[in-house]
Motif scaffolding. Sequence first.
Motif, PDB file in Angstrom:
ATOM      1  N   SER A  39       0.831  -1.195   0.000  1.00  0.00           N
ATOM      2  CA  SER A  39       0.000   0.000   0.000  1.00  0.00           C
ATOM      3  C   SER A  39       0.873   1.255   0.000  1.00  0.00           C
ATOM      4  O   SER A  39       0.670   2.181  -0.787  1.00  0.00           O
ATOM      5  CB  SER A  39      -0.920  -0.042   1.223  1.00  0.00           C
ATOM      6  N   LYS A  40       1.882   1.283   0.873  1.00  0.00           N
ATOM      7  CA  LYS A  40       2.760   2.471   0.951  1.00  0.00           C
ATOM      8  C   LYS A  40       3.479   2.682  -0.390  1.00  0.00           C
ATOM      9  O   LYS A  40       3.593   3.809  -0.870  1.00  0.00           O
ATOM     10  CB  LYS A  40       3.812   2.294   2.041  1.00  0.00           C
ATOM     11  N   LEU A  41       3.946   1.598  -0.973  1.00  0.00           N
ATOM     12  CA  LEU A  41       4.648   1.714  -2.257  1.00  0.00           C
ATOM     13  C   LEU A  41       3.709   2.237  -3.353  1.00  0.00           C
ATOM     14  O   LEU A  41       4.131   2.950  -4.266  1.00  0.00           O
ATOM     15  CB  LEU A  41       5.221   0.343  -2.643  1.00  0.00           C
ATOM     16  N   GLY A  94      -3.115  -6.826  -8.482  1.00  0.00           N
ATOM     17  CA  GLY A  94      -3.247  -5.388  -8.689  1.00  0.00           C
ATOM     18  C   GLY A  94      -4.076  -4.704  -7.613  1.00  0.00           C
ATOM     19  O   GLY A  94      -3.979  -3.490  -7.419  1.00  0.00           O
ATOM     20  N   LEU A  95      -4.897  -5.474  -6.895  1.00  0.00           N
ATOM     21  CA  LEU A  95      -5.683  -4.891  -5.800  1.00  0.00           C
ATOM     22  C   LEU A  95      -4.765  -4.338  -4.716  1.00  0.00           C
ATOM     23  O   LEU A  95      -5.133  -3.425  -3.989  1.00  0.00           O
ATOM     24  CB  LEU A  95      -6.617  -5.947  -5.191  1.00  0.00           C
ATOM     25  N   GLY A  96      -3.578  -4.897  -4.616  1.00  0.00           N
ATOM     26  CA  GLY A  96      -2.640  -4.457  -3.586  1.00  0.00           C
ATOM     27  C   GLY A  96      -2.081  -3.068  -3.813  1.00  0.00           C
ATOM     28  O   GLY A  96      -1.454  -2.497  -2.925  1.00  0.00           O
ATOM     29  N   LEU A  97      -2.302  -2.504  -5.001  1.00  0.00           N
ATOM     30  CA  LEU A  97      -1.755  -1.165  -5.301  1.00  0.00           C
ATOM     31  C   LEU A  97      -2.844  -0.106  -5.416  1.00  0.00           C
ATOM     32  O   LEU A  97      -2.597   0.989  -5.939  1.00  0.00           O
ATOM     33  CB  LEU A  97      -0.937  -1.210  -6.608  1.00  0.00           C
ATOM     34  N   ILE A  98      -4.034  -0.391  -4.925  1.00  0.00           N
ATOM     35  CA  ILE A  98      -5.144   0.553  -5.117  1.00  0.00           C
ATOM     36  C   ILE A  98      -5.086   1.760  -4.179  1.00  0.00           C
ATOM     37  O   ILE A  98      -5.526   2.852  -4.540  1.00  0.00           O
ATOM     38  CB  ILE A  98      -6.494  -0.198  -4.952  1.00  0.00           C
ATOM     39  N   ASP A  99      -4.531   1.589  -2.987  1.00  0.00           N
ATOM     40  CA  ASP A  99      -4.654   2.649  -1.976  1.00  0.00           C
ATOM     41  C   ASP A  99      -4.120   4.012  -2.432  1.00  0.00           C
ATOM     42  O   ASP A  99      -4.792   5.029  -2.253  1.00  0.00           O
ATOM     43  CB  ASP A  99      -3.932   2.248  -0.680  1.00  0.00           C
ATOM     44  N   GLY A 100      -2.910   4.028  -2.986  1.00  0.00           N
ATOM     45  CA  GLY A 100      -2.318   5.310  -3.404  1.00  0.00           C
ATOM     46  C   GLY A 100      -3.211   6.039  -4.400  1.00  0.00           C
ATOM     47  O   GLY A 100      -3.613   7.184  -4.175  1.00  0.00           O
ATOM     48  N   PRO A 101      -3.567   5.383  -5.526  1.00  0.00           N
ATOM     49  CA  PRO A 101      -4.457   6.035  -6.492  1.00  0.00           C
ATOM     50  C   PRO A 101      -5.788   6.455  -5.859  1.00  0.00           C
ATOM     51  O   PRO A 101      -6.285   7.555  -6.112  1.00  0.00           O
ATOM     52  CB  PRO A 101      -4.675   4.953  -7.561  1.00  0.00           C
ATOM     53  N   LYS A 102      -6.376   5.619  -5.031  1.00  0.00           N
ATOM     54  CA  LYS A 102      -7.692   5.915  -4.438  1.00  0.00           C
ATOM     55  C   LYS A 102      -7.616   7.116  -3.499  1.00  0.00           C
ATOM     56  O   LYS A 102      -8.487   7.984  -3.509  1.00  0.00           O
ATOM     57  CB  LYS A 102      -8.171   4.673  -3.674  1.00  0.00           C
TER      58      LYS A 102
END
Length: 206
Positions: free
Chosen positions: A33-35, A79-87
């Motif tokens: 998430s941080k990445l 790809g769900l693991g990278l959603i936080d930054g964009p969201k």
Amino acid sequence: MEIIELEHPLSQHYLTILRDKNTTFETFRLAASKLSYLLIIEATKELQLDDKEIETPLIPTSGKELSSNTVAVSVLRAGLGLIDGPKDLIPNMTFGYIGVQRNEETAEPENYYENLPEVKDKDIFILEPMLATGGSLSYAIDTVKKYNPRKIYALTVISSPEGIKYISDKHPDITLLTGSVDEKLNENFYIIPGLGDMGDRLFGTV
Ligand code: URA
């Protein structure tokens, strides 16, 4: 194809947590998430702005607001693991999902799900954490291109040289942002040194 490898100390820190086989899956999710924030910040450096007149509590002044229309497309499931930054960071971003699975024998991509918002003339950020052979990412890019986006960015945590070559041959018009370009693929198409199976490590499956 433009390739941007993150050099920020924080990205190297979180990448090391992701690579470490002793990282618990909770900590792994958090590091991914941080990445995702670091990747999307770098990927959105050229978003377009409009002028905006506002008043501070003291005087009128002019500011800026985003005019780019953006879509994040997660390649399921990693790809769900990278959603936080964009969201969390990008106003009015919409989200799409493409289910691509790798045939374990041939390593060829197979589609099992597609659900996309309006893509035409928008900036698209494809979230595909592991660029291994490039088959799934290329498949996702082909899918999105059918709907005439303005520009496509691919965000990956780790990329193999083989995958980069494959994508740059097929899609020289995209920009790739990656946490690391690793050494190679092994005989089972895993990235070396890599981090193992991203989906399994995110969701605690084996
Ligand atoms: N997918 C993964 O999750 N890991 C790899 O190393 C390659 C593809």
